[in-house]
Design a protein around this motif. Structure first.
Motif, PDB file in Angstrom:
ATOM      1  N   GLN A 135      36.409  60.395  88.695  1.00 12.87           N
ATOM      2  CA  GLN A 135      37.197  61.617  88.876  1.00 12.87           C
ATOM      3  C   GLN A 135      38.646  61.368  88.470  1.00 12.87           C
ATOM      4  N   GLY A 182      40.244  61.860  84.796  1.00 10.82           N
ATOM      5  CA  GLY A 182      40.672  63.145  84.252  1.00 10.82           C
ATOM      6  C   GLY A 182      39.737  63.688  83.188  1.00 10.82           C
ATOM      7  N   LYS A 187      35.031  68.770  82.966  1.00 18.56           N
ATOM      8  CA  LYS A 187      33.970  68.925  83.961  1.00 18.56           C
ATOM      9  C   LYS A 187      32.614  68.501  83.410  1.00 18.56           C
ATOM     10  N   LEU A 235      32.601  64.667  83.110  1.00 19.67           N
ATOM     11  CA  LEU A 235      32.521  64.063  84.443  1.00 19.67           C
ATOM     12  C   LEU A 235      31.085  64.091  84.949  1.00 19.67           C
ATOM     13  N   PRO A 262      37.980  74.978  85.085  1.00 18.75           N
ATOM     14  CA  PRO A 262      38.116  73.552  85.403  1.00 18.75           C
ATOM     15  C   PRO A 262      38.861  73.265  86.714  1.00 18.75           C
ATOM     16  N   ARG A 264      37.286  71.192  89.811  1.00 18.03           N
ATOM     17  CA  ARG A 264      37.898  69.965  90.342  1.00 18.03           C
ATOM     18  C   ARG A 264      38.143  70.091  91.843  1.00 18.03           C
ATOM     19  N   ARG A 265      38.637  71.249  92.283  1.00 17.63           N
ATOM     20  CA  ARG A 265      38.855  71.457  93.727  1.00 17.63           C
ATOM     21  C   ARG A 265      37.542  71.367  94.494  1.00 17.63           C
TER      22      ARG A 265
END
Length: 125
Positions: free
Chosen positions: A36, A39, A42, A45, A101, A105-106
């Motif tokens: 994570q 960076g 999504k 990742l 995105p 991420r949140r």
């Protein structure tokens, strides 16, 4: 995370994740927070996490087999668990395509926080 740290930090994270996985069967720490922190987009990742989890699963199975504790009888039951996992992956892909995105991420970080809280609370339950 600065790119210059990645070359020496990645092997350390890999070894540490291997030790934690070998001792607990849990692949999450420290690989997931590290990935994570890179960076990645999504989709990248999710792909990196999938590769990490797949390799961890194969290595754990090999380790169990080398100790003679891999239960072939449980493979059929485990294979049944793949069906809801695939359904979850399909739903996750559909959701991931629709959210921006920052929201992804949140949500990802919130899931890590909840996972950490559950792991901390486990001994007290």
């Amino acid at each position: 995370m600065p790119w210059r740290l990645e070359a020496w930090l990645a092997p350390m994270v890999g070894v540490t994740t291997g030790l934690v996985t070998g001792g607990t069967g849990v692949f999450v720490i420290p690989a997931v927070p590290y990935l994570q922190a890179l960076g990645l987009t999504k989709d990248d990742l999710v792909q990196a996490l999938g590769l990490s989890f797949t390799m961890s699963t194969v290595a754990l199975a090999a380790g169990l087999a080398s100790r003679g504790v891999f239960q072939v009888d449980d493979v059929a039951l485990s294979a049944l668990a793949v069906v809801p996992a695939l359904a979850g992956m399909w739903a996750g892909q559909a959701i991931r395509r629709r959210i921006d995105p920052a929201t992804f991420r949140r949500g990802f970080l919130m899931c890590l926080l909840l996972l950490g809280a559950e792991m901390l609370a486990r001994p007290f339950l």
